[in-house]
Design a protein around this motif. Structure first.
Motif, short mmCIF file in Angstrom:
data_model
loop_
_atom_site.label_atom_id
_atom_site.label_comp_id
_atom_site.label_asym_id
_atom_site.label_seq_id
_atom_site.Cartn_x
_atom_site.Cartn_y
_atom_site.Cartn_z
N TYR A 93 0.81 -1.21 0.00
CA TYR A 93 0.00 0.00 0.00
C TYR A 93 0.85 1.27 0.00
CZ TYR A 93 -3.86 -3.17 0.94
OH TYR A 93 -4.79 -4.18 0.84
N LEU A 94 2.02 1.22 0.64
CA LEU A 94 2.90 2.38 0.61
C LEU A 94 3.47 2.61 -0.79
CD1 LEU A 94 4.85 2.13 4.00
CD2 LEU A 94 3.03 3.72 3.39
N CYS A 95 3.67 1.51 -1.52
CA CYS A 95 4.17 1.64 -2.89
C CYS A 95 3.16 2.34 -3.79
CB CYS A 95 4.51 0.27 -3.47
SG CYS A 95 6.04 -0.45 -2.82
N SER A 96 1.90 2.35 -3.37
CA SER A 96 0.89 3.06 -4.16
C SER A 96 1.20 4.56 -4.19
CB SER A 96 -0.50 2.82 -3.58
OG SER A 96 -0.64 3.41 -2.30
N LEU A 97 1.73 5.08 -3.09
CA LEU A 97 2.11 6.50 -3.07
C LEU A 97 3.25 6.77 -4.04
CD1 LEU A 97 1.98 7.16 0.79
CD2 LEU A 97 0.30 7.86 -0.92
N LEU A 98 4.20 5.83 -4.10
CA LEU A 98 5.32 5.97 -5.03
C LEU A 98 4.84 5.96 -6.47
CD1 LEU A 98 8.37 6.02 -5.66
CD2 LEU A 98 8.34 3.51 -5.55
N GLY A 99 3.97 5.00 -6.80
CA GLY A 99 3.46 4.93 -8.16
C GLY A 99 2.67 6.17 -8.54
N ALA A 100 1.86 6.66 -7.62
CA ALA A 100 1.06 7.85 -7.90
C ALA A 100 1.95 9.07 -8.10
CB ALA A 100 0.09 8.09 -6.75
N ILE A 102 5.14 9.18 -9.11
CA ILE A 102 5.87 9.08 -10.39
C ILE A 102 4.93 9.35 -11.55
CG2 ILE A 102 7.09 7.49 -11.92
CD1 ILE A 102 8.24 6.14 -9.46
N SER A 103 3.71 8.84 -11.45
CA SER A 103 2.73 9.03 -12.52
C SER A 103 2.39 10.49 -12.73
CB SER A 103 1.46 8.23 -12.19
OG SER A 103 0.40 8.59 -13.04
#
Length: 593
Positions: A93-100, A102-103
């Motif tokens: 779930y923390l990786c979702s912040l990273l993906g968002a 970068i996007s």
């Protein structure tokens, strides 16, 4: 993407004197319709939904039985395995912040989705090969009967590398595909705006459809020791999902990245601090670019709001600013830039209020399973795995999604005049209330379970199917809370941070896991004083998890009061385009709970 989809439709009309304005408008409208048919729409969104279902299937093919793999194959004890799964889940779930991030900032949504799916696929291939070549020795071990040979260090290292690649890939993909799918509908088109709202409901439906297959078919094979087969099936689903996503490349609508939002927000606070002593001025004197172009390229302007007036100082033009040949963004910001920072501040209290619901949701994968494990789960000679009861949650989600879409929305729309039925905040409030009721149902079930404990045994004669109401209630609450969250944070986030808005939902889940662990530790520390067993002991027959469920109900009730307060306080984002042509402002459309 076709050239017609990107050109300005007003440029193709010759500037000829005497041309009827109505004729011009009809031409423009036809071009807009042609453009919308060329790219985006439900076909492109449907591909995103199929991709979401397949990717979720591949992810949960690894995650749903991970704790059993750690104990049966890697030989970890229950506590160590549970902690490892919690850390892994939190990482997802923390990786979702990273993906968002970068996007929104650099890659754009399409490229971010594609790259993180490739990372997910790499992890799936690696875990399949690792389990086949290093871990499942002898063949068929890890079924709860046949023990596996202790794993080698290289096998264990490759396994952890694989599952964290899966976590990174899935976490980065989730918020981005949600936003990318919603990009296929034009917010400025009333019909497409309604379709965009419906998309988020179908998005959560697709997620649970993929999860249902993982929780039934793949779980069956993996629980029987066919781990490698289950992992390869997950890999195949991930590969098919990537293929489906790439098939739609020519027809997607693309939104470019808008640059790193962190410096933009920091500039507002720095500029406001530097001008802290400058007197306030009228709204018309605040700095903003002329014309329709925003200071954040590619985004719409945000209209001024009257709250957080101290931040408005960042947009006050001083004599020093006028004398500078070039504007210093760390001293002077546009209204749009200031309002972007305000939007983030306004969303924070709403987001914090969703964490308590995530704590409730987390119990389904922990205490619900432990509770079911000490109930009568036999059907004839077949024993139902306690974890498989989550299928009732998924079925509830799938059923309630359609009921809400085709029954509640039309009925509520007629009553409220809102074509979308309930507003996002109203749905989130309803979801929190239903989640609270699930804790009551779980607590009542536990009371009856304790009354029917078999003397000398750890199990109760109470049927595990008494858990159906609590699972069904959690599923119903998800339809309101999580779908409402996706719509709310995506819709209220400024154009430059849309994916980050979608990721807040997953970030709430992440913190919900951590807060749940903290609450369990605190409760056990307090209730085990004086040599007592505590509320959640190793043998649940000596404890009172019913009291823990009721505690969560009480905490959620306090959270509901706070949520209602902040929902009434909340002011929606006002986009410049939303007010043109007599349209309503977002703050007027956004009703409160």
């Amino acid at each position: 993407m076709s050239q017609m989809a990107t050109m300005d439709t007003t440029q193709v009309i010759p500037k000829t004197n005497g041309v009827n304005k109505d004729l011009k408008q009809r031409v423009v409208n036809k071009l807009k319709v042609f453009r919308s048919k060329k790219t985006g729409g439900w076909y492109s969104a449907f591909l995103c939904l199929v991709n979401q279902g397949l990717v979720t299937l591949s992810f949960f093919g690894v995650g749903v039985n991970l704790v059993l793999f750690l104990t049966r194959v890697l030989g970890q004890d229950n506590a160590t395995a549970a902690n490892n799964v919690s850390q892994w889940t939190g990482t997802v779930y923390l990786c979702s912040l990273l993906g968002a991030f970068i996007s929104d900032s650099y890659w754009g949504r399409f490229l971010t989705c594609a790259i993180f799916q490739l990372i997910l696929l790499m992890g799936l291939v690696l875990i399949s090969l690792t389990s086949w070549l290093f871990l499942i020795k002898p063949y068929g071990c890890g079924d709860g009967i046949l023990d596996c040979i202790p794993p080698s260090p290289i096998g264990t290292a490759l396994f952890y590398l694989a599952i964290y690649l899966v976590a990174l890939g899935y976490g980065g993909h989730q918020p981005t595909i949600a936003t990318f799918g919603s990009d296929q509908f034009d917010e400025e088109n009333p019909k497409e705006k309604i379709s965009r709202a419906a998309y988020f409901g179908y998005f959560y439906f697709a997620l649970n459809a993929g999860s249902l297959i993982s929780n039934t078919i793949l779980v069956y094979y993996e629980d029987g020791g066919k781990w490698t087969l289950g992992f390869w099936a997950s890999t195949a689903a991930g590969l098919l999902g990537l293929f489906v996503f790439l098939v739609g490349t020519p027809g997607y609508r693309y939104v470019k990245s808008f640059g790193n939002p962190l410096p933009r927000v920091a500039q507002v606070f720095v500029a406001a601090f530097r001008k802290w002593g400058v007197p306030n001025v009228d709204e018309g004197e605040l700095y903003e670019l002329n014309g329709s172009e925003s200071s954040i390229k590619g985004t719409r302007k945000i209209l001024h709001s009257n709250d957080f007036k101290k931040l408005d100082k960042a947009a006050i033009v001083t004599e020093e600013d006028r004398q500078r040949p070039v504007i210093n963004p760390w001293r002077l910001c546009t209204i749009t830039q200031v309002e972007e920072a305000k939007c983030i501040i306004r969303m924070c209290p709403i987001w914090l209020c969703t964490i308590m619901y995530s704590v409730i949701f987390t119990q389904m994968a922990s205490l619900f399973v432990e509770q079911g494990a000490v109930m009568d789960a036999t059907i004839g000679k077949f024993r139902l795995p306690a974890a498989s009861m989550s299928a009732f949650d998924i079925c509830s989600v799938l059923t309630c999604t359609f009921l809400y879409r085709f029954m509640v929305v039309p009925l509520a729309g007629k009553i409220s005049g809102n074509p979308r039925g309930l507003t996002e905040l109203q749905r989130m409030g309803v979801g929190l209330i239903i989640g609270m009721l699930s804790m009551v149902a779980a607590g009542v079930t536990e009371i009856f379970r304790l009354r029917r404990v078999i003397p000398g045994h750890e199990t109760s004669s109470l049927s595990i199917f008494w858990q159906i109401p609590q699972y069904m209630l959690v599923g119903a609450s998800e339809v309101f809370m999580y779908v409402g969250q996706l719509e709310f944070f995506n819709g209220q986030a400024p154009d430059g941070i849309k994916s980050l808005g979608s990721s807040l939902c997953m970030a709430s889940m992440s913190l919900g896991n951590y807060v749940s662990s903290l609450l369990v530790n605190m409760v056990m520390h307090i209730t085990t004083r004086g040599a007592r067993h505590g509320w959640i002991p190793e043998n649940l027959n000596n404890g009172h998890i019913d009291r823990f469920y009721f505690l969560l109900f009480g905490l959620a009730l306090v959270d509901l009061v706070a949520f209602v307060f902040f929902a009434k306080w909340y002011k929606g984002i006002n986009l410049e385009d939303s007010t043109k042509g007599g349209g309503e402002k977002e703050s007027q459309v956004l009703e409160k709970v």
